[in-house]
Design an enzyme around this catalytic site. Structure first.
Site, PDB file in Angstrom:
ATOM      1  N   PHE A  10     -21.766  62.462-124.488  1.00  0.00           N
ATOM      2  CA  PHE A  10     -21.065  63.401-125.366  1.00  0.00           C
ATOM      3  C   PHE A  10     -21.646  64.809-125.298  1.00  0.00           C
ATOM      4  O   PHE A  10     -20.989  65.758-124.830  1.00  0.00           O
ATOM      5  CB  PHE A  10     -21.095  62.848-126.791  1.00  0.00           C
ATOM      6  CG  PHE A  10     -20.703  63.821-127.871  1.00  0.00           C
ATOM      7  CD1 PHE A  10     -19.605  64.648-127.720  1.00  0.00           C
ATOM      8  CD2 PHE A  10     -21.433  63.896-129.046  1.00  0.00           C
ATOM      9  CE1 PHE A  10     -19.237  65.549-128.709  1.00  0.00           C
ATOM     10  CE2 PHE A  10     -21.073  64.775-130.050  1.00  0.00           C
ATOM     11  CZ  PHE A  10     -19.984  65.608-129.888  1.00  0.00           C
ATOM     12  N   LEU A  23     -24.747  55.815-116.664  1.00  0.00           N
ATOM     13  CA  LEU A  23     -23.391  55.336-116.946  1.00  0.00           C
ATOM     14  C   LEU A  23     -23.422  53.995-117.677  1.00  0.00           C
ATOM     15  O   LEU A  23     -22.829  53.004-117.252  1.00  0.00           O
ATOM     16  CB  LEU A  23     -22.558  55.234-115.666  1.00  0.00           C
ATOM     17  CG  LEU A  23     -22.248  56.559-114.958  1.00  0.00           C
ATOM     18  CD1 LEU A  23     -21.382  56.330-113.736  1.00  0.00           C
ATOM     19  CD2 LEU A  23     -21.578  57.543-115.918  1.00  0.00           C
ATOM     20  N   GLU A  59     -30.368  56.272-125.636  1.00  0.00           N
ATOM     21  CA  GLU A  59     -29.594  55.364-126.473  1.00  0.00           C
ATOM     22  C   GLU A  59     -29.613  55.971-127.866  1.00  0.00           C
ATOM     23  O   GLU A  59     -30.684  56.333-128.376  1.00  0.00           O
ATOM     24  CB  GLU A  59     -30.232  53.971-126.490  1.00  0.00           C
ATOM     25  CG  GLU A  59     -30.284  53.285-125.137  1.00  0.00           C
ATOM     26  CD  GLU A  59     -28.949  52.709-124.725  1.00  0.00           C
ATOM     27  OE1 GLU A  59     -28.039  52.672-125.575  1.00  0.00           O
ATOM     28  OE2 GLU A  59     -28.807  52.308-123.567  1.00  0.00           O
ATOM     29  N   THR A  67     -33.554  64.854-132.398  1.00  0.00           N
ATOM     30  CA  THR A  67     -32.662  64.655-133.540  1.00  0.00           C
ATOM     31  C   THR A  67     -33.392  64.929-134.845  1.00  0.00           C
ATOM     32  O   THR A  67     -34.612  64.723-134.941  1.00  0.00           O
ATOM     33  CB  THR A  67     -32.137  63.205-133.546  1.00  0.00           C
ATOM     34  OG1 THR A  67     -31.460  62.935-134.779  1.00  0.00           O
ATOM     35  CG2 THR A  67     -33.256  62.195-133.406  1.00  0.00           C
ATOM     36  N   ASP A  68     -32.638  65.347-135.857  1.00  0.00           N
ATOM     37  CA  ASP A  68     -33.233  65.531-137.181  1.00  0.00           C
ATOM     38  C   ASP A  68     -33.640  64.211-137.820  1.00  0.00           C
ATOM     39  O   ASP A  68     -34.384  64.187-138.805  1.00  0.00           O
ATOM     40  CB  ASP A  68     -32.285  66.297-138.106  1.00  0.00           C
ATOM     41  CG  ASP A  68     -30.951  65.605-138.331  1.00  0.00           C
ATOM     42  OD1 ASP A  68     -30.701  64.548-137.719  1.00  0.00           O
ATOM     43  OD2 ASP A  68     -30.143  66.128-139.130  1.00  0.00           O
ATOM     44  N   GLU A  69     -33.186  63.094-137.238  1.00  0.00           N
ATOM     45  CA  GLU A  69     -33.518  61.786-137.808  1.00  0.00           C
ATOM     46  C   GLU A  69     -35.006  61.453-137.704  1.00  0.00           C
ATOM     47  O   GLU A  69     -35.484  60.529-138.370  1.00  0.00           O
ATOM     48  CB  GLU A  69     -32.674  60.696-137.158  1.00  0.00           C
ATOM     49  CG  GLU A  69     -31.191  60.825-137.473  1.00  0.00           C
ATOM     50  CD  GLU A  69     -30.375  59.634-137.013  1.00  0.00           C
ATOM     51  OE1 GLU A  69     -30.836  58.489-137.204  1.00  0.00           O
ATOM     52  OE2 GLU A  69     -29.284  59.840-136.465  1.00  0.00           O
ATOM     53  N   TYR A 112     -34.197  53.633-133.483  1.00  0.00           N
ATOM     54  CA  TYR A 112     -33.685  54.786-132.744  1.00  0.00           C
ATOM     55  C   TYR A 112     -34.508  56.036-133.023  1.00  0.00           C
ATOM     56  O   TYR A 112     -35.018  56.695-132.100  1.00  0.00           O
ATOM     57  CB  TYR A 112     -32.217  55.044-133.089  1.00  0.00           C
ATOM     58  CG  TYR A 112     -31.765  56.441-132.737  1.00  0.00           C
ATOM     59  CD1 TYR A 112     -31.781  56.868-131.409  1.00  0.00           C
ATOM     60  CD2 TYR A 112     -31.358  57.348-133.720  1.00  0.00           C
ATOM     61  CE1 TYR A 112     -31.391  58.153-131.068  1.00  0.00           C
ATOM     62  CE2 TYR A 112     -30.960  58.628-133.389  1.00  0.00           C
ATOM     63  CZ  TYR A 112     -30.981  59.031-132.061  1.00  0.00           C
ATOM     64  OH  TYR A 112     -30.608  60.315-131.733  1.00  0.00           O
ATOM     65  N   SER A 113     -34.642  56.392-134.297  1.00  0.00           N
ATOM     66  CA  SER A 113     -35.365  57.622-134.625  1.00  0.00           C
ATOM     67  C   SER A 113     -36.838  57.523-134.241  1.00  0.00           C
ATOM     68  O   SER A 113     -37.444  58.516-133.825  1.00  0.00           O
ATOM     69  CB  SER A 113     -35.214  57.959-136.113  1.00  0.00           C
ATOM     70  OG  SER A 113     -35.659  56.901-136.936  1.00  0.00           O
ATOM     71  N   ALA A 114     -37.420  56.318-134.328  1.00  0.00           N
ATOM     72  CA  ALA A 114     -38.813  56.140-133.922  1.00  0.00           C
ATOM     73  C   ALA A 114     -38.978  56.365-132.416  1.00  0.00           C
ATOM     74  O   ALA A 114     -39.956  56.979-131.970  1.00  0.00           O
ATOM     75  CB  ALA A 114     -39.296  54.745-134.300  1.00  0.00           C
ATOM     76  N   LYS A 172     -37.113  58.292-130.550  1.00  0.00           N
ATOM     77  CA  LYS A 172     -36.969  59.722-130.293  1.00  0.00           C
ATOM     78  C   LYS A 172     -38.218  60.491-130.729  1.00  0.00           C
ATOM     79  O   LYS A 172     -38.638  61.445-130.058  1.00  0.00           O
ATOM     80  CB  LYS A 172     -35.733  60.266-131.010  1.00  0.00           C
ATOM     81  CG  LYS A 172     -34.409  59.744-130.470  1.00  0.00           C
ATOM     82  CD  LYS A 172     -34.146  60.189-129.048  1.00  0.00           C
ATOM     83  CE  LYS A 172     -33.782  61.656-128.969  1.00  0.00           C
ATOM     84  NZ  LYS A 172     -33.386  62.059-127.584  1.00  0.00           N
ATOM     85  N   ASN A 228     -23.777  65.970-134.496  1.00  0.00           N
ATOM     86  CA  ASN A 228     -22.796  66.705-133.699  1.00  0.00           C
ATOM     87  C   ASN A 228     -21.414  66.070-133.819  1.00  0.00           C
ATOM     88  O   ASN A 228     -21.287  64.867-134.060  1.00  0.00           O
ATOM     89  CB  ASN A 228     -23.194  66.703-132.226  1.00  0.00           C
ATOM     90  CG  ASN A 228     -24.258  67.722-131.879  1.00  0.00           C
ATOM     91  OD1 ASN A 228     -24.220  68.339-130.819  1.00  0.00           O
ATOM     92  ND2 ASN A 228     -25.236  67.902-132.756  1.00  0.00           N
ATOM     93  N   ARG A 251     -24.636  64.119-144.462  1.00  0.00           N
ATOM     94  CA  ARG A 251     -25.050  64.585-143.148  1.00  0.00           C
ATOM     95  C   ARG A 251     -24.675  66.060-142.985  1.00  0.00           C
ATOM     96  O   ARG A 251     -23.715  66.541-143.577  1.00  0.00           O
ATOM     97  CB  ARG A 251     -24.373  63.767-142.036  1.00  0.00           C
ATOM     98  CG  ARG A 251     -24.698  62.268-142.085  1.00  0.00           C
ATOM     99  CD  ARG A 251     -26.147  61.993-141.779  1.00  0.00           C
ATOM    100  NE  ARG A 251     -26.482  60.582-141.778  1.00  0.00           N
ATOM    101  CZ  ARG A 251     -27.050  59.950-142.805  1.00  0.00           C
ATOM    102  NH1 ARG A 251     -27.310  60.612-143.933  1.00  0.00           N
ATOM    103  NH2 ARG A 251     -27.371  58.669-142.714  1.00  0.00           N
TER     104      ARG A 251
END
Length: 328
Positions: A11, A35, A84, A125-127, A153-155, A157, A183, A217
């Site tokens: 995206f 992909l 991811e 990310t802000d997460e 996920y946030s961990a 990143k 976004n 958000r």
């Protein structure tokens, strides 16, 4: 100038490629994407066919092939979008997120160091900051806010961010990091909130909303985000810096869904509340003052305009998203 963009069929990565070709038509763009389900080669097919970009189907965790690519292409700048990114999937399968988001970033950092990249930019990310209480609208995340992750996920990143900073401190690798709010816009994969609600509403299907939909958000139009990254990677003074990129637009999830219903002339009765997500963050809110004061960036797209543009794009581009829906 050669810019290597990982996750370029996703995206934000694909929108960034479109932006860079518009603003810097003389740049050479090297696109890397594994992909996975969220990477859509059809997004880039016209660019690949016209040879405006060089596309390589690669996993950023494949060290040997990544090194070979860096050796042959010798990029000046690397912008890492590859990740991811779906929180629900990270709760179901944390290992995939740790492998791609953290270890994959490590491979890219090693390659950047080995082959003399002039700037490595990590898209975060802000997460990574966790969440804020709903009853304190005066609180915002700054670049100095502590990392306090809520999901695998946030961990993952946050781990990538810390690794990136360590390569700057230990090896003097030129790096920068941007942490963005949510976004939205064209080419957004249909599993995410806004495109899912648009597509479900078009088919008169249930619109599933976690809990009571009161989670807040901050929404950022994707092209504004791309503009910010462009400024950061070309600014020598941004070496070693972290920038928060926010849209100045906080909204509750339920209000987003109701707005989409209104724009599509669909009844609110399609909304169905479902059990809340595990560890669901309450509120994200970014203070983007630093990037404004240093680089002059502000979001240009008001949400009222951006959501209409987004809905119109999904109405006019069914050939892009219908195969994704049928496949899933």
């Amino acid at each position: 100038m050669k810019i290597l963009i990982t996750g370029g069929a996703g995206f934000i990565g694909s929108n960034f490629i479109f932006h860079m070709l518009d603003v810097h038509p003389d740049y050479k763009i090297i696109c890397v994407d594994k992909l996975t389900y969220a990477g859509n080669i059809n997004t880039l097919k016209n660019l690949i066919a016209s040879e405006r970009i060089n596309f390589f189907r690669l996993d950023i965790c494949d060290r040997e092939r990544i090194y070979n690519l860096f050796d042959s292409e010798r990029p000046d700048i690397v912008v890492n979008f590859a990740a991811e990114s779906h929180v629900d999937r990270s709760i179901e399968s944390p290992g995939i997120f740790l492998f791609t988001n953290t270890l994959g970033t490590g491979v890219l950092l090693d390659a950047s160091l080995k082959f003399g990249v002039k700037r490595f930019h990590q898209v975060s990310t802000d997460e990574v900051y966790g969440d804020l209480p709903l009853d304190r609208p005066d609180l915002f995340f700054s670049e100095n806010s502590p990392i306090k992750t809520s999901s695998p996920y946030s961990a993952s990143k946050a781990g990538a961010d810390l690794l990136t900073l360590s390569y700057h401190r230990t090896f003097n690798l030129p790096v920068s990091i941007s942490r963005c709010s949510n976004n939205y816009g064209p080419y957004h994969f249909p599993e995410k909130l806004i495109p899912l609600m648009i597509i479900n509403a078009l088919h008169d299907k249930d619109l599933p909303v976690y809990g009571q939909g009161i989670n807040v958000r901050d929404w950022l139009f994707v092209r504004d985000h791309c503009r910010a990254i462009d400024l950061i990677i070309h600014d020598e003074g941004s070496n070693g810096e972290i920038y928060n990129i926010g849209g100045h637009n906080e909204m509750r999830n339920i209000d987003i869904v109701k707005l989409i219903c209104k724009e599509l002339n669909k009844p609110d009765s399609l909304i169905k509340f479902v059990p809340d997500r595990k560890g669901h963050d309450l509120r994200y809110a970014i203070n983007p003052e630093k990037i404004y004061l240093r680089l002059g960036w502000l979001p240009e797209t008001r949400f009222e305009e951006g959501i209409k543009l987004t809905i119109k794009w999904y109405l006019n581009n069914k050939s892009w998203w219908e195969p994704l829906i049928n496949k899933s």
